[in-house]
Design a protein around this motif. Structure first.
Motif, mmCIF file in Angstrom:
data_model
loop_
_atom_site.group_PDB
_atom_site.id
_atom_site.type_symbol
_atom_site.label_atom_id
_atom_site.label_comp_id
_atom_site.label_asym_id
_atom_site.label_seq_id
_atom_site.Cartn_x
_atom_site.Cartn_y
_atom_site.Cartn_z
ATOM 1 N N TYR A 3 -8.445 -13.934 18.160
ATOM 2 C CA TYR A 3 -8.620 -12.805 18.966
ATOM 3 C C TYR A 3 -8.775 -11.662 19.194
ATOM 4 O O TYR A 3 -8.501 -10.216 19.221
ATOM 5 C CB TYR A 3 -7.332 -13.014 20.826
ATOM 6 N N GLY A 4 -9.262 -11.570 17.139
ATOM 7 C CA GLY A 4 -9.310 -9.865 16.592
ATOM 8 C C GLY A 4 -7.944 -9.573 15.491
ATOM 9 O O GLY A 4 -8.442 -8.640 15.799
ATOM 10 N N ILE A 5 -7.540 -10.477 15.506
ATOM 11 C CA ILE A 5 -6.256 -9.962 14.513
ATOM 12 C C ILE A 5 -7.180 -9.537 13.397
ATOM 13 O O ILE A 5 -6.278 -8.806 13.243
ATOM 14 C CB ILE A 5 -5.511 -11.169 14.389
ATOM 15 N N GLU A 6 -8.219 -10.406 13.151
ATOM 16 C CA GLU A 6 -8.826 -9.781 11.579
ATOM 17 C C GLU A 6 -9.248 -8.182 11.749
ATOM 18 O O GLU A 6 -9.001 -7.363 10.764
ATOM 19 C CB GLU A 6 -9.711 -10.381 11.704
ATOM 20 N N TYR A 7 -9.954 -7.838 12.670
ATOM 21 C CA TYR A 7 -10.056 -6.193 12.884
ATOM 22 C C TYR A 7 -8.254 -5.257 12.820
ATOM 23 O O TYR A 7 -8.745 -4.673 12.524
ATOM 24 C CB TYR A 7 -10.327 -6.354 14.202
ATOM 25 N N GLY A 8 -7.149 -6.149 13.925
ATOM 26 C CA GLY A 8 -6.462 -5.096 14.372
ATOM 27 C C GLY A 8 -5.953 -4.871 12.591
ATOM 28 O O GLY A 8 -5.285 -4.204 12.045
ATOM 29 N N TYR A 9 -5.807 -6.525 11.477
ATOM 30 C CA TYR A 9 -5.041 -6.469 10.082
ATOM 31 C C TYR A 9 -5.525 -5.456 9.103
ATOM 32 O O TYR A 9 -5.355 -5.111 8.102
ATOM 33 C CB TYR A 9 -5.179 -7.586 10.019
ATOM 34 N N SER A 10 -7.211 -5.398 9.483
ATOM 35 C CA SER A 10 -7.466 -4.820 8.736
ATOM 36 C C SER A 10 -7.698 -3.065 9.039
ATOM 37 O O SER A 10 -7.832 -1.809 8.362
ATOM 38 C CB SER A 10 -9.200 -4.852 8.551
ATOM 39 N N VAL A 11 -7.240 -2.417 10.141
ATOM 40 C CA VAL A 11 -7.330 -0.739 9.952
ATOM 41 C C VAL A 11 -6.086 -1.016 9.564
ATOM 42 O O VAL A 11 -5.993 -0.305 9.293
ATOM 43 C CB VAL A 11 -7.989 -0.813 11.739
ATOM 44 N N MET A 12 -5.209 -2.184 9.917
ATOM 45 C CA MET A 12 -3.498 -1.507 9.799
ATOM 46 C C MET A 12 -3.405 -1.679 7.886
ATOM 47 O O MET A 12 -3.302 -0.760 8.130
ATOM 48 C CB MET A 12 -2.310 -2.663 9.943
ATOM 49 N N GLU A 13 -4.468 -2.531 7.434
ATOM 50 C CA GLU A 13 -4.489 -2.103 6.024
ATOM 51 C C GLU A 13 -5.105 -1.146 5.566
ATOM 52 O O GLU A 13 -4.658 -0.467 4.371
ATOM 53 C CB GLU A 13 -5.526 -3.590 5.449
ATOM 54 N N ARG A 14 -5.917 -0.181 6.429
ATOM 55 C CA ARG A 14 -6.702 0.981 5.673
ATOM 56 C C ARG A 14 -6.054 1.896 6.241
ATOM 57 O O ARG A 14 -6.063 2.722 5.257
ATOM 58 C CB ARG A 14 -8.451 0.887 6.577
ATOM 59 N N LEU A 15 -5.122 1.522 6.761
ATOM 60 C CA LEU A 15 -4.525 2.834 7.597
ATOM 61 C C LEU A 15 -3.143 2.926 6.349
ATOM 62 O O LEU A 15 -3.298 4.206 5.450
ATOM 63 C CB LEU A 15 -3.275 2.896 8.057
ATOM 64 N N ARG A 16 -2.607 2.143 5.818
ATOM 65 C CA ARG A 16 -1.596 1.932 4.660
ATOM 66 C C ARG A 16 -1.770 2.350 3.389
ATOM 67 O O ARG A 16 -1.189 2.782 2.990
ATOM 68 C CB ARG A 16 -0.793 0.174 5.113
ATOM 69 N N LEU A 17 -3.575 2.257 3.229
ATOM 70 C CA LEU A 17 -4.453 2.246 2.014
ATOM 71 C C LEU A 17 -3.867 3.834 1.752
ATOM 72 O O LEU A 17 -3.483 4.745 1.103
ATOM 73 C CB LEU A 17 -5.639 1.919 1.587
ATOM 74 N N ALA A 18 -4.859 4.512 3.295
ATOM 75 C CA ALA A 18 -4.763 5.728 3.022
ATOM 76 C C ALA A 18 -3.457 6.775 3.485
ATOM 77 O O ALA A 18 -3.216 7.766 2.648
ATOM 78 C CB ALA A 18 -5.408 6.158 4.414
ATOM 79 N N ALA A 19 -2.519 5.594 3.524
ATOM 80 C CA ALA A 19 -0.829 6.467 3.645
ATOM 81 C C ALA A 19 -0.624 6.953 1.868
ATOM 82 O O ALA A 19 -0.232 7.697 1.557
ATOM 83 C CB ALA A 19 0.399 5.806 4.418
ATOM 84 N N LEU A 20 -0.777 5.591 1.212
ATOM 85 C CA LEU A 20 -0.362 5.222 -0.427
ATOM 86 C C LEU A 20 -1.254 6.524 -0.619
ATOM 87 O O LEU A 20 -0.794 7.313 -1.787
ATOM 88 C CB LEU A 20 -0.608 3.836 -0.379
ATOM 89 N N GLN A 21 -2.518 6.574 -0.136
ATOM 90 C CA GLN A 21 -3.609 7.660 -1.019
ATOM 91 C C GLN A 21 -3.011 9.038 -0.865
ATOM 92 O O GLN A 21 -3.781 9.850 -1.685
ATOM 93 C CB GLN A 21 -5.013 7.290 -0.742
ATOM 94 N N GLY A 22 -2.587 9.077 0.074
ATOM 95 C CA GLY A 22 -1.746 10.685 0.040
ATOM 96 C C GLY A 22 -2.315 10.974 1.686
ATOM 97 O O GLY A 22 -1.513 12.863 1.724
ATOM 98 N N ASP A 23 -2.550 10.954 2.376
ATOM 99 C CA ASP A 23 -2.542 11.002 3.956
ATOM 100 C C ASP A 23 -1.734 11.277 4.144
ATOM 101 O O ASP A 23 -1.261 10.398 5.152
ATOM 102 C CB ASP A 23 -3.871 10.301 4.538
ATOM 103 N N SER A 24 -1.531 11.973 4.476
ATOM 104 C CA SER A 24 0.436 12.863 5.230
ATOM 105 C C SER A 24 -0.254 12.465 6.551
ATOM 106 O O SER A 24 0.935 12.049 7.213
ATOM 107 C CB SER A 24 0.431 14.017 5.421
ATOM 108 N N MET A 25 -1.489 12.432 7.216
ATOM 109 C CA MET A 25 -1.195 11.640 8.807
ATOM 110 C C MET A 25 -1.491 10.564 8.993
ATOM 111 O O MET A 25 -1.568 10.118 10.577
ATOM 112 C CB MET A 25 -2.567 12.572 9.176
ATOM 113 N N THR A 26 -1.177 9.622 8.131
ATOM 114 C CA THR A 26 -1.635 8.573 8.417
ATOM 115 C C THR A 26 0.004 7.728 8.056
ATOM 116 O O THR A 26 -0.062 6.719 7.435
ATOM 117 C CB THR A 26 -3.050 7.688 7.831
#
Lengths: 323, 749
Positions: free
Chosen positions: A216-239
Motif C-alpha cells: 500500500y505504497g511502502i515503496e513511496y515511503g521507503y524511497s522518501v526515507m532513503e532520500r531523507l537519509r541520503l540528504a542527512a548524510l550529505q550534510g543537510d542539517s535539517m534532514t
C-alpha cells in the motif's frame, strides 16, 4: 578473489536524540533511550558508525480502540481496557518505548490520568499522540505536557497545519515532538525548519515522514526515507533528525492484515499473515533508515527485534568469495 | 532618581528585617525575573538585592544633551534597564511589607494569582478579592505563553496611566480584547488609574478576561516586563544573565507594546526606555518627545499621538485609531479566519459556472465594463477592513442584466512592495471564484463577474466582494499585507476616473516587466514545489524565464518567498557570471547541484543544447530539436496531434520530465517563447520551425511582436504546424517553400 568494497565518506551524521528522563534528569524512567547518530546508511557497519540500534515501540491506547483488528484485541485481551495494565504488558512484550494514543472521546482528565497511569505502571520512555484532530490534539496535548513535565515525552502529532500549539507545549515543559509530513522530502524538511524556528532545539524533534504498508505504497515511503537519509548524510542539517514511523498502524489497516473471512484460501492463516504483514512493513522501513518503529502485535515485536539483532551484529570485514 | 529611592528602601528594609529575609514573587520561578534575566543574579534574600542596586547605579548615565545630530539611544536604554532593576527591587521589598499586591477595595478578580498569605488576600477573604493581581503566576505564564508562542494570542499591551474618560478606557480595552491581545494595566495620572476607570464601568478584570491589573503605580508595570523575561526563559530556552538573547527573543517573538495614557512623567519615560530594550515600542496619547528611527524596535520606538488631535468623529473613534496605531507600530498581525459572506465559500466552488439563465447580474463581458485594480498605499491612507460601495447597487438592474463596476483594492504593509501589486491583483480571480454562486473570468480591465440568482437571494451584495478580498488577503498574504481596504465603484464618473488610473498602472507594470531583465537583478528564484514527484528537479526562475508550468514568474517567486521564507521558492544569488551567452552563473549551478541531490551539476538558462534546465512534468510546452530542420519544434500541452519528432506531447513528456537533463529536449512555459532570452544561446526564436497551431492562435499578437523584434515580420507564418506537417518529410518542403530562416542559420549542433 576478494572484492574491494567501496567505502563512502559521508560528511553528515544523523542527530542523536534521547527520549525519556531518569530520576537524576527530573523524570521517573528507569533508563532513557537514545536514537540516531549514524554516519552511514543502514547497517553498513564497514562504512561508518551505527551507535544505536533501531528502537521498537509498542502502541497502546488510552481506552479500548474501536478500530483495531479483533486479532490484536484478542491477543492483548483484557488489558486494552486499562492503559496501566496494557503498558505493563507491552513492557513485558519487549518494547523499548511506548506510544500512547489518546482518543477523541477522552476528556482532559481522561488524557492526563491515562498518561499518569502509564508512567506509573512502566519504566519506558513514552510517546503521546493526540487522536489526530487538530483542535482535540491541542486540547489534550497541552495538559498532557504539563502532567508529564520532566519526563521528556515525545508529543505528537505535529503537522504542517497544526504544530504551533504542540511545539509551544513542548517548549514550556521541555518535551520532544514528532514532526509528521505526508511522504515528501521537502515538506519533511520544511516542517523541521518551522518547528525549529519556534525555538525548539533540533535535539527535541523526531522526523516522521509517514509511510504506507506493504502493498500500500511502502515503496513511496521507503524511497522518501532513503532520500531523507541520503540528504542527512550529505550534510543537510535539517534532514538529520532520527526517523520515527508507525508501520503497526499502517500494516493493520491493510486488508491482508485486517480481514479473515472471504479471502482466497492461498492467503493462508490469517493470524500468521497479519503478523508477517506488519513484520515485513517494519523491517523494510528499518532498512530504509527508520530509527524508531512503532508496532501493534507482540509477536511482531519479537520478530523485528530478532531482525535488528542480526543486522546489528557486526560482520567485520565482509569477504566475498567468487563462485 | 528611582535607583536612589530603591537604594533607600532597600537599606531601610535591610535594617528592619536583616539581610537573610527571603524575597520572592509568589508562585513564580526564576527568582526576581528581570534581575535574573538581565544580570543572572539569583535573588533569594534581601541581602542579594544589594549588588543589584549597584548594577543599576553603574548603568545610570548622565542625561544626554537634548539635541543631538543623530539620535543616540544607548544611554537612554541603559538608564531604562537601571530603572527596571530598581523597580523590581522596590516591588520585592514591598512584598515583605505586605504592600503587594496592592489593595483595591471592592475589586474582584475574575481569576487571578492566589496568594497563600492570608494578609495578602485581605483579611482572610477568598483569593482574588480586594487586591490587584501583582506578578502573573507560573501556571498562567505557561498557559498564556503557549498561546503567545503558537500565535493564538498575537501579543500583549501594557497600558500605563489613565484614559481621557471612562468611556475611552473601556473602548481601548475592548478593542484589544477583540483582537485577543492580552492587556496589562498599571500606573495612574494624578492618582487616577485606568484600573479605577474600568472598575467603575463594571469591566471584569482578571485572568479569565485577559485583562490583568498589576498595580496603581508605574512601578508595577515591571510585572509586564518580568512576564516578558519569563517567557523568554521558559519558551526560548534562555538562561539567566543572557540579557542580550532575552531582549532579542522578545523583540522577535513577543508582540508587545506600551500604551501610555495621560501625562508621561519622568518615571514613566524611564520605564518606557526600559521597555524599548525589549523591542516594545511606546505609544503615548499625549505630546512627548518621539523617537522615530527604527533599530532597537522593529519600527518606530516612541510615538506621540495626542488624543484630541486624532482625526475621528468622536472619542470612541479616536480610541479605536489609537489602538490600531499601536498594533501597526508593533507589527502585530491580524488574523481573519472566516470569510464573512452569506454564501458558502471554499476552493471547491472555484470552477463553478453561472449560466445566463441562472444569473442575477453580470459585470463586464459583452454588455458592460468591469475592472479590478490593486494598488499599494501608505499605512496612514488605508483603514483596514473598510469596504465602500460608491454609487448605486444592483437592485435596480433587471434579472440577467449587466452593469459597470470597478473594484479598487488598496493595501498597505510594511513588507509590501509595488512589485507585488500585480501578484496580489491576480489573486482576485481565485478569491472571488471561491464564493458559491459567483463566477470570475479574466483580470485587469477585462474582468467578467457573474452573480447567480441563488447567491443574490442569499443576500450577496457588492460589498461582499470587499469582505472576501479583505479576509483572503489577510489570510493568504498576511506576511506582506497589514491593511486592506476596498472601494467598489458603480458611480459612472468615479468609475471612469479610476479606470483611467488603473490603465495607467497596467501600462506602467507592462513597462516594468519589459524592463525587468536577467541582467538587472542580482537574484533568481528556485522552485522546488514539484520535488515530491520529481525529486531531482529544480526550476530556476529568472525575470526573463518564468517557471515551466507558467504559474510562477520571477515576481511571483519573490512574493512567495516573502510570504513563506522556508517554502519552495528561495532566492538564488547569481554570483559570478561564467558565460553570459549560454546563461551560466556560479549561483544557480551550485544551488541546482545541492538541491537536485547532486544529480545535476550545471544548468544553462538560455540553451536547449547544452545542460538545459530540467523539468518536473508540469511544462506548458515541450521544445525539441529537429536536426533535419536545423531548428526546434514547440508542442503545447493542448495539442494532441502527432509531431515531426514522431511522438505526441504525452510521449515526449516522458522524455522531457522527471528531472532528467537531456540536451535537445526541454520543457518550458508558454511565455518563455516571447522572451528575448528564449534559447538565445542557440539562435533564439528564429530556430522555431514547427509550433502547435494552438500556440500560434492563442498568442497571436504576442508572437507577432516577437517576429518583429526578430526582424522578420512574417516569421510566424513561416513556422509549420500540425496542419501542414506531422513528419519530418512533410516538414522540410514546407520550410523551404516558406524560406524559413533556420535553414540558413549555422548548424544547431
Amino acid at each position: 578473489m576478494t572484492v574491494e568494497i567501496p567505502v563512502e565518506k559521508w560528511p553528515g551524521q544523523v542527530r542523536e536524540i534521547t527520549l525519556g528522563a531518569t530520576a537524576d534528569e527530573g523524570g521517573t524512567r528507569s533508563h532513557t533511550v537514545t536514537v540516531g547518530g549514524e554516519t552511514t546508511l543502514p547497517f553498513l557497519h564497514f562504512e561508518g558508525e551505527i551507535p544505536h540500534p533501531p528502537v521498537v515501540g509498542i502502541e497502546i491506547a488510552s481506552r479500548r480502540p474501536d478500530d483495531w483488528s479483533p486479532l490484536l484485541l484478542e491477543t492483548w485481551s483484557d488489558v486494552v481496557d486499562d492503559p496501566a495494565a496494557w503498558a505493563k504488558a507491552a513492557e513485558e512484550a519487549g518494547a523499548d518505548i511506548l506510544l500512547l494514543t489518546l482518543s477523541l472521546e477522552d476528556s482532559v482528565d481522561d488524557a492526563t490520568s491515562a498518561v499518569r497511569q502509564v508512567l506509573e505502571a512502566c519504566d519506558l520512555p513514552l510517546i503521546v499522540f493526540g487522536p489526530g484532530q487538530a483542535d482535540k490534539d491541542n486540547e489534550l496535548i497541552v495538559p498532557v505536557a504539563e502532567e508529564g513535565a520532566g519526563e521528556r515525552l515525545v508529543l505528537g502529532v505535529c503537522e504542517e497545519k497544526n504544530y504551533r500549539t504542540i511545539v509551544a507545549a513542548a517548549l514550556a515543559h521541555d518535551h520532544l515532538v514528532n514532526s509528521r509530513t505526508p511522504m515528501d522530502v521537502n515538506l519533511a524538511k520544511q516542517l523541521i525548519i518551522l518547528i525549529h524556528d519556534m525555538g525548539l532545539p533540533l535535539e527535541q524533534i523526531l522526523m516522521d515522514p509517514t509511510t504506507g504498508a506493504l502493498g500500500y505504497g511502502i515503496e513511496y515511503g521507503y524511497s522518501v526515507m532513503e532520500r531523507l537519509r541520503l540528504a542527512a548524510l550529505q550534510g543537510d542539517s535539517m534532514t538529520q533528525q532520527p526517523m520515527l514511523v508507525t508501520p503497526g498502524e499502517e500494516a493493520w489497516k491493510a486488508k491482508e492484515a485486517k480481514v479473515g473471512d472471504d479471502v482466497p484460501a492461498e492467503w493462508g492463516d490469517w493470524g500468521e499473515r497479519a503478523i508477517n504483514w506488519e513484520t515485513l512493513t517494519a523491517t523494510s522501513l528499518i532498512q530504509s533508515g527508520a530509527d524508531l518503529v512503532v508496532l501493534r502485535h507482540p509477536e511482531t515485536v519479537q520478530r523485528v527485534q530478532k531482525t535488528i539483532d542480526a543486522l546489528m551484529a557486526e560482520a567485520g570485514e565482509p569477504e566475498l568469495v567468487a563462485a | 532618581m528611582l535607583v536612589q529611592e530603591a537604594d533607600q528602601i532597600l537599606q531601610r528594609a535591610l535594617q528592619e528585617n536583616g539581610p537573610d529575609t527571603e524575597v520572592a514573587f509568589p508562585n513564580t520561578a526564576y527568582y526576581l525575573p528581570l534581575v535574573f534575566g538581565m544580570t543572572g543574579r539569583e535573588v533569594q534574600t534581601l541581602g542579594d538585592l544589594v549588588p543589584v542596586i549597584e548594577d543599576a547605579k553603574r548603568l545610570l548615565r548622565p542625561v544626554p544633551a537634548d539635541r543631538r545630530w543623530t539620535p543616540y539611544l544607548g544611554e537612554t536604554l541603559d538608564s531604562g534597564i537601571a530603572t527596571l532593576l530598581a523597580e523590581e527591587t522596590i516591588e520585592a521589598v514591598r512584598f515583605i511589607y505586605g504592600l503587594e499586591p496592592q489593595r483595591v477595595p471592592g475589586l474582584e478578580l475574575a481569576g487571578g494569582t492566589a496568594f497563600t498569605s492570608p494578609d495578602a488576600n485581605g483579611d482572610g477573604q477568598a483569593a482574588g478579592n480586594g487586591h490587584l493581581n501583582g506578578p502573573i503566576d507560573d501556571i498562567q505564564l505557561r498557559s498564556w505563553g503557549i498561546q503567545l508562542v503558537d500565535g493564538r494570542m498575537p501579543g500583549f499591551a501594557a497600558i500605563v496611566g489613565a484614559a481621557k474618560s471612562n468611556e475611552v478606557a473601556v473602548k481601548i480595552v475592548r478593542e484589544l480584547q477583540q483582537r485577543n491581545i492580552l492587556t496589562f494595566l498599571a500606573g495612574n495620572v494624578n492618582g487616577r488609574s485606568i484600573i479605577h476607570q474600568l472598575q467603575e464601568e463594571g469591566v471584569e478584570m482578571g485572568y479569565d478576561t485577559y485583562i490583568v491589573p498589576f498595580g496603581l503605580d508605574t512601578i508595577s508595570a515591571i510585572y509586564a516586563l518580568g512576564f516578558a523575561v519569563r517567557s523568554a526563559l521558559t519558551f526560548g530556552g534562555m538562561k539567566g544573565g543572557q540579557a542580550r538573547e532575552i531582549l532579542h527573543y522578545n523583540k522577535e517573538r513577543v508582540f508587545a507594546f506600551v500604551l501610555a495614557l495621560g501625562e508621561v512623567d519622568d518615571l514613566k519615560y524611564a520605564t518606557a526606555a526600559g521597555a524599548i530594550n525589549f523591542g516594545f515600542p511606546v505609544v503615548a496619547d499625549t505630546r512627548i518627545p518621539q523617537i522615530l528611527p527604527t533599530g532597537v524596535t522593529t519600527y518606530e520606538h516612541v510615538i506621540s499621538m495626542p488624543f484630541n488631535e486624532i482625526a475621528a468623529e468622536d472619542d470612541l473613534g479616536r480610541a479605536e485609531k489609537l489602538v490600531q496605531k499601536c498594533i501597526e507600530v508593533r507589527g502585530v498581525k491580524v488574523r481573519v479566519t472566516e470569510v464573512p459572506v452569506p454564501v458558502a465559500y471554499g476552493s471547491a466552488f472555484e470552477g463553478e459556472r453561472v449560466r445566463r439563465a441562472d444569473m442575477r447580474v453580470e459585470f463586464g463581458g459583452k454588455y458592460s465594463r468591469a475592472f479590478e485594480f490593486l494598488r499599494m498605499v501608505d499605512m496612514d491612507e488605508a483603514e483596514d477592513g473598510k469596504v465602500e460601495v460608491i454609487g448605486p447597487g444592483f437592485d435596480e438592474i433587471e434579472d440577467g442584466g449587466a452593469m459597470d463596476v470597478g473594484i479598487v483594492i488598496e493595501v498597505a504593509g510594511r513588507e509590501m512592495q509595488q512589485d507585488f501589486e500585480p501578484v496580489l491583483e491576480r489573486q482576485v480571480h481565485y478569491f472571488v471564484n471561491a464564493a458559491s454562486g459567483l463566477q470570475h473570468i479574466g483580470q485587469r480591465d477585462i474582468a467578467w463577474i457573474r452573480i447567480s440568482k441563488a447567491a443574490a437571494e442569499k443576500g450577496f451584495d457588492l460589498e461582499h466582494f470587499g469582505k472576501i478580498l479583505h479576509a483572503r488577503f489577510h489570510a493568504d498574504f498576511g506576511a506582506i499585507v497589514d491593511k486592506v481596504q476596498v472601494k467598489i465603484y458603480t458611480d459612472p464618473a468615479e468609475l471612469e476616473k479610476w479606470l483611467e488610473t488603473a490603465r495607467d498602472a497596467y501600462d506602467f507594470r507592462n513597462q516594468r516587466l519589459a524592463d525587468l531583465t536577467d541582467e538587472r537583478v542580482d537574484e533568481f528564484y528556485s522552485c522546488t514545489l514539484c520535488q515530491s514527484f520529481a525529486p531531482n528537479h529544480v526550476c530556476v526562475v529568472s525575470p526573463q524565464r518564468l517557471g515551466l508550468c507558467g504559474a510562477y514568474n520571477w515576481l511571483d517567486c519573490k512574493a512567495s518567498y516573502r510570504i513563506n521564507p522556508t517554502g519552495p521558492n528561495q532566492p538564488i544569488r547569481k554570483g559570478n557570471l561564467i558565460d553570459a551567452e549560454k546563461g551560466y552563473w556560479e549561483g544557480p549551478n551550485e544551488f541546482v547541484y545541492q538541491h537536485s541531490n547532486q544529480a545535476i551539476e550545471e544548468v544553462t538558462m538560455y540553451s536547449i543544447m547544452e545542460n538545459p534546465m530540467t523539468a518536473c512534468g508540469c511544462f506548458e510546452c515541450i521544445a525539441m530539436v529537429i536536426p533535419e530542420g536545423n531548428g526546434i519544434m514547440v508542442v503545447s500541452r493542448e495539442d494532441p496531434s502527432m509531431t515531426p519528432a514522431g511522438m505526441t506531447f504525452s510521449t515526449l513528456a516522458g522524455m522531457a520530465g522527471g528531472g532528467l537533463q537531456s540536451p535537445g529536449i526541454m520543457g518550458h512555459g508558454k511565455f518563455y517563447l516571447l522572451s528575448p532570452k528564449f534559447i538565445s544561446a542557440d539562435g533564439g526564436f528564429k530556430r522555431v520551425v514547427w509550433m502547435s497551431s494552438f500556440l500560434k492562435e492563442s498568442m497571436a499578437d504576442e508572437l507577432q511582436e516577437v517576429a518583429e523584434r526578430e526582424g522578420d515580420p512574417d516569421l510566424i507564418d513561416k513556422i509549420a504546424d500540425e496542419r501542414d506537417a506531422t513528419t519530418v518529410e512533410e516538414l522540410l518542403p514546407v520550410l523551404e517553400e516558406n524560406e524559413h530562416p533556420a535553414l540558413t542559420m549555422p548548424p544547431i549542433f
